[in-house]
Design a protein around this motif. Structure first.
Motif, PDB file in Angstrom:
ATOM      1  N   VAL A 155       0.837  -1.194   0.000  1.00  0.00           N
ATOM      2  CA  VAL A 155       0.000   0.000   0.000  1.00  0.00           C
ATOM      3  C   VAL A 155       0.874   1.248   0.000  1.00  0.00           C
ATOM      4  CG1 VAL A 155      -1.711   1.300   1.319  1.00  0.00           C
ATOM      5  CG2 VAL A 155      -1.895  -1.186   1.151  1.00  0.00           C
ATOM      6  N   ALA A 156       1.971   1.219   0.752  1.00  0.00           N
ATOM      7  CA  ALA A 156       2.868   2.379   0.789  1.00  0.00           C
ATOM      8  C   ALA A 156       3.399   2.698  -0.600  1.00  0.00           C
ATOM      9  CB  ALA A 156       4.025   2.117   1.753  1.00  0.00           C
ATOM     10  N   GLU A 157       3.752   1.662  -1.351  1.00  0.00           N
ATOM     11  CA  GLU A 157       4.241   1.879  -2.712  1.00  0.00           C
ATOM     12  C   GLU A 157       3.137   2.476  -3.579  1.00  0.00           C
ATOM     13  OE1 GLU A 157       6.479  -0.544  -6.334  1.00  0.00           O
ATOM     14  OE2 GLU A 157       5.591  -1.632  -4.664  1.00  0.00           O
ATOM     15  N   SER A 183       8.807   7.219   9.018  1.00  0.00           N
ATOM     16  CA  SER A 183       8.037   8.326   9.596  1.00  0.00           C
ATOM     17  C   SER A 183       8.920   9.443  10.141  1.00  0.00           C
ATOM     18  CB  SER A 183       7.115   7.809  10.707  1.00  0.00           C
ATOM     19  OG  SER A 183       7.870   7.269  11.776  1.00  0.00           O
ATOM     20  N   VAL A 184      10.214   9.154  10.379  1.00  0.00           N
ATOM     21  CA  VAL A 184      11.111  10.199  10.903  1.00  0.00           C
ATOM     22  C   VAL A 184      12.258  10.496   9.942  1.00  0.00           C
ATOM     23  CG1 VAL A 184      10.590   9.634  13.307  1.00  0.00           C
ATOM     24  CG2 VAL A 184      12.541   8.538  12.190  1.00  0.00           C
ATOM     25  N   ALA A 185      12.307   9.810   8.810  1.00  0.00           N
ATOM     26  CA  ALA A 185      13.419   9.981   7.876  1.00  0.00           C
ATOM     27  C   ALA A 185      13.258  11.241   7.031  1.00  0.00           C
ATOM     28  CB  ALA A 185      13.544   8.766   6.975  1.00  0.00           C
ATOM     29  N   ARG A 233      -3.600  14.427  -1.330  1.00  0.00           N
ATOM     30  CA  ARG A 233      -2.166  14.291  -1.036  1.00  0.00           C
ATOM     31  C   ARG A 233      -1.893  14.480   0.453  1.00  0.00           C
ATOM     32  NH1 ARG A 233      -1.353  16.664  -6.202  1.00  0.00           N
ATOM     33  NH2 ARG A 233      -1.231  18.770  -5.362  1.00  0.00           N
ATOM     34  N   LYS A 234      -2.680  15.320   1.111  1.00  0.00           N
ATOM     35  CA  LYS A 234      -2.533  15.484   2.559  1.00  0.00           C
ATOM     36  C   LYS A 234      -2.813  14.158   3.276  1.00  0.00           C
ATOM     37  CE  LYS A 234      -3.723  20.413   2.938  1.00  0.00           C
ATOM     38  NZ  LYS A 234      -4.680  21.378   3.559  1.00  0.00           N
ATOM     39  N   VAL A 235      -3.822  13.437   2.796  1.00  0.00           N
ATOM     40  CA  VAL A 235      -4.123  12.125   3.374  1.00  0.00           C
ATOM     41  C   VAL A 235      -2.947  11.179   3.137  1.00  0.00           C
ATOM     42  CG1 VAL A 235      -5.712  10.172   3.390  1.00  0.00           C
ATOM     43  CG2 VAL A 235      -6.599  12.481   3.009  1.00  0.00           C
ATOM     44  N   GLY A 236      -2.430  11.179   1.922  1.00  0.00           N
ATOM     45  CA  GLY A 236      -1.302  10.311   1.604  1.00  0.00           C
ATOM     46  C   GLY A 236      -0.092  10.597   2.471  1.00  0.00           C
ATOM     47  N   ARG A 237       0.214  11.870   2.667  1.00  0.00           N
ATOM     48  CA  ARG A 237       1.374  12.225   3.503  1.00  0.00           C
ATOM     49  C   ARG A 237       1.141  11.829   4.949  1.00  0.00           C
ATOM     50  NH1 ARG A 237       1.747  16.727  -0.154  1.00  0.00           N
ATOM     51  NH2 ARG A 237       0.323  17.950   1.114  1.00  0.00           N
ATOM     52  N   ALA A 238      -0.086  12.020   5.436  1.00  0.00           N
ATOM     53  CA  ALA A 238      -0.392  11.632   6.814  1.00  0.00           C
ATOM     54  C   ALA A 238      -0.232  10.125   7.002  1.00  0.00           C
ATOM     55  CB  ALA A 238      -1.818  12.061   7.178  1.00  0.00           C
ATOM     56  N   LEU A 245       1.735   8.067   5.146  1.00  0.00           N
ATOM     57  CA  LEU A 245       3.145   7.695   5.039  1.00  0.00           C
ATOM     58  C   LEU A 245       3.929   8.113   6.275  1.00  0.00           C
ATOM     59  CD1 LEU A 245       3.876   8.535   1.287  1.00  0.00           C
ATOM     60  CD2 LEU A 245       3.586   6.277   2.320  1.00  0.00           C
ATOM     61  N   ASN A 246       3.556   9.246   6.866  1.00  0.00           N
ATOM     62  CA  ASN A 246       4.263   9.709   8.061  1.00  0.00           C
ATOM     63  C   ASN A 246       3.971   8.828   9.274  1.00  0.00           C
ATOM     64  OD1 ASN A 246       5.485  11.841   6.754  1.00  0.00           O
ATOM     65  ND2 ASN A 246       3.898  13.322   7.300  1.00  0.00           N
ATOM     66  N   GLY A 247       2.824   8.151   9.260  1.00  0.00           N
ATOM     67  CA  GLY A 247       2.484   7.276  10.384  1.00  0.00           C
ATOM     68  C   GLY A 247       2.217   5.862   9.938  1.00  0.00           C
ATOM     69  N   TYR A 248       2.914   5.431   8.885  1.00  0.00           N
ATOM     70  CA  TYR A 248       2.630   4.135   8.263  1.00  0.00           C
ATOM     71  C   TYR A 248       3.151   2.981   9.116  1.00  0.00           C
ATOM     72  CZ  TYR A 248       2.044   0.825   4.418  1.00  0.00           C
ATOM     73  OH  TYR A 248       1.625  -0.213   3.632  1.00  0.00           O
ATOM     74  N   PRO A 249       2.369   1.900   9.270  1.00  0.00           N
ATOM     75  CA  PRO A 249       1.012   1.685   8.742  1.00  0.00           C
ATOM     76  C   PRO A 249      -0.085   2.010   9.747  1.00  0.00           C
ATOM     77  CG  PRO A 249       1.854  -0.386   9.527  1.00  0.00           C
ATOM     78  CD  PRO A 249       2.930   0.636   9.816  1.00  0.00           C
ATOM     79  N   SER A 250       0.299   2.358  10.990  1.00  0.00           N
ATOM     80  CA  SER A 250      -0.697   2.483  12.059  1.00  0.00           C
ATOM     81  C   SER A 250      -1.751   3.540  11.762  1.00  0.00           C
ATOM     82  CB  SER A 250      -0.005   2.790  13.393  1.00  0.00           C
ATOM     83  OG  SER A 250       0.756   3.975  13.305  1.00  0.00           O
ATOM     84  N   ALA A 251      -1.351   4.625  11.069  1.00  0.00           N
ATOM     85  CA  ALA A 251      -2.319   5.680  10.779  1.00  0.00           C
ATOM     86  C   ALA A 251      -3.471   5.165   9.933  1.00  0.00           C
ATOM     87  CB  ALA A 251      -1.634   6.849  10.076  1.00  0.00           C
ATOM     88  N   GLY A 252      -3.216   4.148   9.119  1.00  0.00           N
ATOM     89  CA  GLY A 252      -4.258   3.619   8.253  1.00  0.00           C
ATOM     90  C   GLY A 252      -5.315   2.823   8.972  1.00  0.00           C
ATOM     91  N   PHE A 253      -5.058   2.464  10.232  1.00  0.00           N
ATOM     92  CA  PHE A 253      -6.039   1.696  10.993  1.00  0.00           C
ATOM     93  C   PHE A 253      -6.901   2.593  11.883  1.00  0.00           C
ATOM     94  CE2 PHE A 253      -2.692  -1.480  10.141  1.00  0.00           C
ATOM     95  CZ  PHE A 253      -3.464  -2.367   9.409  1.00  0.00           C
TER      96      PHE A 253
END
Length: 288
Positions: free
Chosen positions: A11-13, A230-232, A27-32, A34-42
């Protein structure tokens, strides 16, 4: 009806490859994510919308734009991702035995070529350039570390950086020395980490420690995305498809070599002059 999800590894890809096609709000959703992947998606639609600063319907549209039939199907894909992210070589082998492909065995060389091509098709050239720019910064101290297998890639990159510039070194294995080295990092320095699935907690700890000091973190990872993403500052994911139970490192090596070439170009005459001096000194010491 929404189209079927694109045939990507994770999904990240999918998110990274489709960002340019999304609306600014999506795109804001996508960045959010990726920044908290994968936990943000749950999280719930409402909570993810709040995190991204958009409306709930925008989150749902985001999922359908990626090809899923709504947010629940998107979350199921994330659950499948988690299963893949934690898979061991033995697990991968057992799955292949239990569910053999009806097709003829794939050519290992063709799989390797395809993985490299897909890696460079999904990694924006800008990200490779951003990585090279950080590693060519003459003010920066560069420290590198990897995992059980990816340590080899970290060492490969370190050897090339040392030939082109000063201030590049692997983090020591010994714990006290490693802590001392990490303590010297500043916001102008760069920590390069290699972290692939079955992600290693000590490597994540290095990233979080560096990020807290505002040290730039460059991450080489796979398409399932290490939590370090998420921190890179820069993330360079590579495909890992192979004909064996073991994830392929060839695409990651190709990315490393692309970064090396870009670093050499950026460093210019200073790199070639350093290499000349090193060669001269090696001859004087009888090392070549």
């Amino acid at each position: 009806m929404a189209s079927e999800p694109a045939p990507v590894t994770s999904v990240a890809e999918a998110i990274r490859s489709r960002m340019g096609e999304l609306s600014p709000a999506e795109r804001k959703v996508g960045r959010a994510l990726l920044n908290g992947y994968p936990s943000a998606g749950f999280e719930t639609v409402a909570r993810l919308a709040s995190r991204a600063g958009v409306s709930g319907p925008t989150v749902v549209r985001f999922a359908t734009r990626l090809g899923y039939r709504g947010f629940p199907e998107f979350q199921q894909a994330l659950r499948d991702d988690l299963d893949q992210r934690s898979a061991s070589p033995l697990t991968i082998y057992d799955r292949a035995v239990e569910h053999p492909s009806p097709a003829e065995p794939a050519d290992p060389a063709a799989i390797a070529v395809s993985s490299v091509e897909r890696t460079f098709a999904t990694v924006p050239p800008h990200d490779i350039q951003a990585c090279a720019e950080a590693l060519a910064d003459p003010r920066a101290q560069i420290r590198l570390a990897g995992g059980r297998y990816s340590q080899l890639l970290a060492r490969f990159l370190e050897l090339h950086l040392r030939s082109m510039r000063s201030g590049a070194a692997m983090l020591p294995d010994e714990t006290t020395s490693r802590a001392a080295e990490m303590g010297t990092l500043t916001r102008r320095d760069v920590l390069v980490l290699f972290d692939f699935r079955r992600y290693e907690e000590p490597t994540r700890a290095l990233a979080e420690f560096a990020a807290a000091k505002r040290t730039r973190v460059v991450l080489f990872t796979d398409t399932w995305m290490s939590p370090i993403a998420s921190v890179a500052t820069v993330v360079l994911p590579s495909a890992t498809d192979s004909s064996s139970p073991f994830d392929a490192m060839t695409p990651a090596m190709a990315l490393v070599e692309a970064v090396i070439a870009s670093c050499f170009e950026r460093l210019g005459e200073s790199a070639t002059e350093r290499m000349r001096h090193t060669e001269r000194d090696a001859h004087a010491l009888g090392l070549v």
